[in-house]
Every structure is written in structure tokens, then in C-alpha cells.
Design a protein around this motif. Structure first.
Motif, mmCIF file in Angstrom:
data_model
loop_
_atom_site.group_PDB
_atom_site.id
_atom_site.type_symbol
_atom_site.label_atom_id
_atom_site.label_comp_id
_atom_site.label_asym_id
_atom_site.label_seq_id
_atom_site.Cartn_x
_atom_site.Cartn_y
_atom_site.Cartn_z
ATOM 1 N N LEU A 28 0.828 -1.211 0.000
ATOM 2 C CA LEU A 28 0.000 0.000 0.000
ATOM 3 C C LEU A 28 0.860 1.258 0.000
ATOM 4 C CD1 LEU A 28 -2.866 -1.141 2.396
ATOM 5 C CD2 LEU A 28 -2.962 -0.871 -0.098
ATOM 6 N N ALA A 29 1.973 1.246 0.731
ATOM 7 C CA ALA A 29 2.883 2.396 0.738
ATOM 8 C C ALA A 29 3.419 2.653 -0.659
ATOM 9 C CB ALA A 29 4.027 2.163 1.718
ATOM 10 N N LYS A 30 3.763 1.594 -1.381
ATOM 11 C CA LYS A 30 4.260 1.748 -2.749
ATOM 12 C C LYS A 30 3.202 2.436 -3.617
ATOM 13 C CE LYS A 30 5.788 -0.929 -6.741
ATOM 14 N NZ LYS A 30 4.749 -0.425 -7.648
ATOM 15 N N LEU A 31 1.949 1.996 -3.508
ATOM 16 C CA LEU A 31 0.872 2.607 -4.293
ATOM 17 C C LEU A 31 0.634 4.057 -3.898
ATOM 18 C CD1 LEU A 31 -1.677 -0.353 -4.300
ATOM 19 C CD2 LEU A 31 -0.239 0.404 -6.208
ATOM 20 N N LEU A 32 0.745 4.352 -2.613
ATOM 21 C CA LEU A 32 0.496 5.709 -2.126
ATOM 22 C C LEU A 32 1.597 6.694 -2.497
ATOM 23 C CD1 LEU A 32 -0.808 4.958 1.467
ATOM 24 C CD2 LEU A 32 -2.008 6.325 -0.246
ATOM 25 N N ASN A 37 2.768 13.367 -5.329
ATOM 26 C CA ASN A 37 1.717 13.491 -4.324
ATOM 27 C C ASN A 37 0.359 13.136 -4.906
ATOM 28 O OD1 ASN A 37 3.300 14.368 -2.092
ATOM 29 N ND2 ASN A 37 3.532 16.330 -3.107
ATOM 30 N N HIS A 38 -0.467 12.524 -4.045
ATOM 31 C CA HIS A 38 -1.790 12.065 -4.458
ATOM 32 C C HIS A 38 -2.793 12.290 -3.335
ATOM 33 C CE1 HIS A 38 0.196 9.769 -7.660
ATOM 34 N NE2 HIS A 38 1.011 9.304 -6.739
ATOM 35 N N HIS A 39 -4.077 12.288 -3.721
ATOM 36 C CA HIS A 39 -5.187 12.258 -2.771
ATOM 37 C C HIS A 39 -5.956 10.974 -3.064
ATOM 38 C CE1 HIS A 39 -4.550 16.635 -3.599
ATOM 39 N NE2 HIS A 39 -4.500 16.640 -2.281
ATOM 40 N N GLU A 80 -16.403 16.043 4.184
ATOM 41 C CA GLU A 80 -17.762 16.050 4.713
ATOM 42 C C GLU A 80 -17.912 14.816 5.599
ATOM 43 O OE1 GLU A 80 -19.811 16.254 1.000
ATOM 44 O OE2 GLU A 80 -19.816 14.090 0.717
ATOM 45 N N ALA A 81 -18.949 14.770 6.381
ATOM 46 C CA ALA A 81 -19.142 13.631 7.283
ATOM 47 C C ALA A 81 -19.113 12.324 6.494
ATOM 48 C CB ALA A 81 -20.464 13.764 8.024
ATOM 49 N N GLY A 82 -18.235 11.423 6.905
ATOM 50 C CA GLY A 82 -18.141 10.123 6.250
ATOM 51 C C GLY A 82 -17.346 10.101 4.958
ATOM 52 N N ARG A 83 -16.733 11.219 4.577
ATOM 53 C CA ARG A 83 -15.941 11.256 3.334
ATOM 54 C C ARG A 83 -14.586 11.894 3.615
ATOM 55 N NH1 ARG A 83 -16.448 9.828 -1.938
ATOM 56 N NH2 ARG A 83 -15.381 11.116 -3.440
ATOM 57 N N SER A 84 -13.557 11.061 3.599
ATOM 58 C CA SER A 84 -12.189 11.515 3.843
ATOM 59 C C SER A 84 -11.292 11.142 2.682
ATOM 60 C CB SER A 84 -11.614 10.842 5.099
ATOM 61 O OG SER A 84 -12.259 11.275 6.246
ATOM 62 N N TYR A 85 -10.335 12.006 2.449
ATOM 63 C CA TYR A 85 -9.248 11.730 1.517
ATOM 64 C C TYR A 85 -7.972 11.650 2.335
ATOM 65 C CZ TYR A 85 -12.258 12.892 -2.422
ATOM 66 O OH TYR A 85 -13.269 12.890 -3.349
ATOM 67 N N GLY A 100 -19.074 18.136 -7.480
ATOM 68 C CA GLY A 100 -19.712 17.258 -8.461
ATOM 69 C C GLY A 100 -18.935 15.981 -8.724
ATOM 70 N N SER A 101 -17.625 16.099 -8.845
ATOM 71 C CA SER A 101 -16.797 14.940 -9.189
ATOM 72 C C SER A 101 -16.120 14.311 -7.978
ATOM 73 C CB SER A 101 -15.713 15.353 -10.191
ATOM 74 O OG SER A 101 -14.784 16.232 -9.578
ATOM 75 N N GLY A 102 -16.083 15.033 -6.866
ATOM 76 C CA GLY A 102 -15.393 14.533 -5.681
ATOM 77 C C GLY A 102 -13.884 14.661 -5.778
ATOM 78 N N GLU A 103 -13.396 15.446 -6.723
ATOM 79 C CA GLU A 103 -11.954 15.622 -6.899
ATOM 80 C C GLU A 103 -11.410 16.587 -5.849
ATOM 81 O OE1 GLU A 103 -8.798 17.216 -10.292
ATOM 82 O OE2 GLU A 103 -10.947 17.343 -10.670
ATOM 83 N N LEU A 104 -10.225 16.271 -5.331
ATOM 84 C CA LEU A 104 -9.542 17.131 -4.380
ATOM 85 C C LEU A 104 -8.260 17.624 -5.037
ATOM 86 C CD1 LEU A 104 -10.038 17.980 -1.372
ATOM 87 C CD2 LEU A 104 -8.420 16.191 -0.756
#
Length: 140
Positions: A28-32, A37-39, A80-85, A100-104
Motif C-alpha cells: 500500500l505504501a508503494k501505491l500511495l 503526491n496524491h489524494h 464532509e461527514a463520512g468522506r475523507s481523503y 460534483g466529481s469529488g476531486e480534491l
């Protein structure tokens, strides 16, 4: 292609953060952390893991992201409540959130100017200021 050296760096990062470098944490660290940098939401990272043939449960992804956050390897951004990046950019910065897209998207800290902050309650201090600028599609 991941080399032994890059795995060695990841192993050292995990150990330095007080985390045991298990096979799943390393994958998972490799993917992250590869490629800048990523969200990621937990669900997005889980899908990326499945695409990379990393067999890991969604619960393990959630647990690992929270462990990495607690260890200071990434930052949780609650939009927002229940949605974390989870943000791999640990520099001081803010965010645009496209509803609309949920993009950060990152916003440089120097692009946001705050003239004053309220005083922290007695016995506390401000540790960080997070600004999330919410965007709608301009066509509406």
C-alpha cells in the motif's frame, strides 16, 4: 518497476514511523507514495490495489491509512461527514474540493490569506489551519 532499493526506502520510512513493514503495508505504501503526491479515498486505494493484484481487504486499507496518518506519513482531509481523503503531500497547503466529481486539488498555502484567527481556548494552541474551498461546476 520497483527495485530492492525503493522497497528498502519504504521499509526505512515505515520503521522510522514506528510501523512494522508488513507485506500489505509495503504494497500500500508503494501505491500511495510512488509518482508524486496524491489524494486517495480508502475505496480508491483499494481499487488501485486490486488493479495491481495486491490482495488486501477494504478494512485493511482503512486501518493502514489511519496508521499512516497517525504516524505522520500522510494527512487525512475530511471533506464532509463520512468522506475523507488521504493526502501524501505533507507540506502546509489547502485544498479545492470539486463537489460534483469529488476531486480534491492542492492549493498553495500562499494563495490563501487569513488576516486573523480566533484565540484558541485556554490551555490549547492552534496546530494547523486547513482551508477547503468547495467548487461547483461553473455551467450551473
Amino acid at each position: 518497476m520497483t527495485t530492492k532499493r525503493s522497497y528498502s526506502v519504504l521499509i526505512d520510512q515505515l520503521k522510522d514511523a514506528g510501523l512494522r513493514p508488513t507485506r500489505q503495508r509495503l504494497a500500500l505504501a508503494k501505491l500511495l507514495f510512488e509518482g508524486g503526491n496524491h489524494h486517495f479515498t480508502a475505496e480508491q486505494l483499494h481499487a488501485k490495489a486490486m488493479d495491481a493484484e495486491v490482495r488486501v481487504s477494504l478494512a485493511t486499507v482503512y486501518n493502514t491509512l489511519h496508521q499512516f496518518n497517525d504516524a505522520g506519513l500522510l494527512r487525512e482531509v475530511v471533506v464532509e461527514a463520512g468522506r475523507s481523503y488521504f493526502d501524501t503531500n505533507m507540506d502546509d497547503h489547502h485544498h479545492f474540493y470539486v463537489e460534483g466529481s469529488g476531486e480534491l486539488r492542492d492549493v498553495d498555502r500562499d494563495d490563501v490569506v487569513l488576516s486573523t484567527l480566533p484565540s484558541a481556548p485556554e490551555g490549547m494552541k492552534v496546530s494547523r489551519v486547513d482551508v477547503i474551498i468547495r467548487l461547483d461546476d461553473a455551467k450551473d
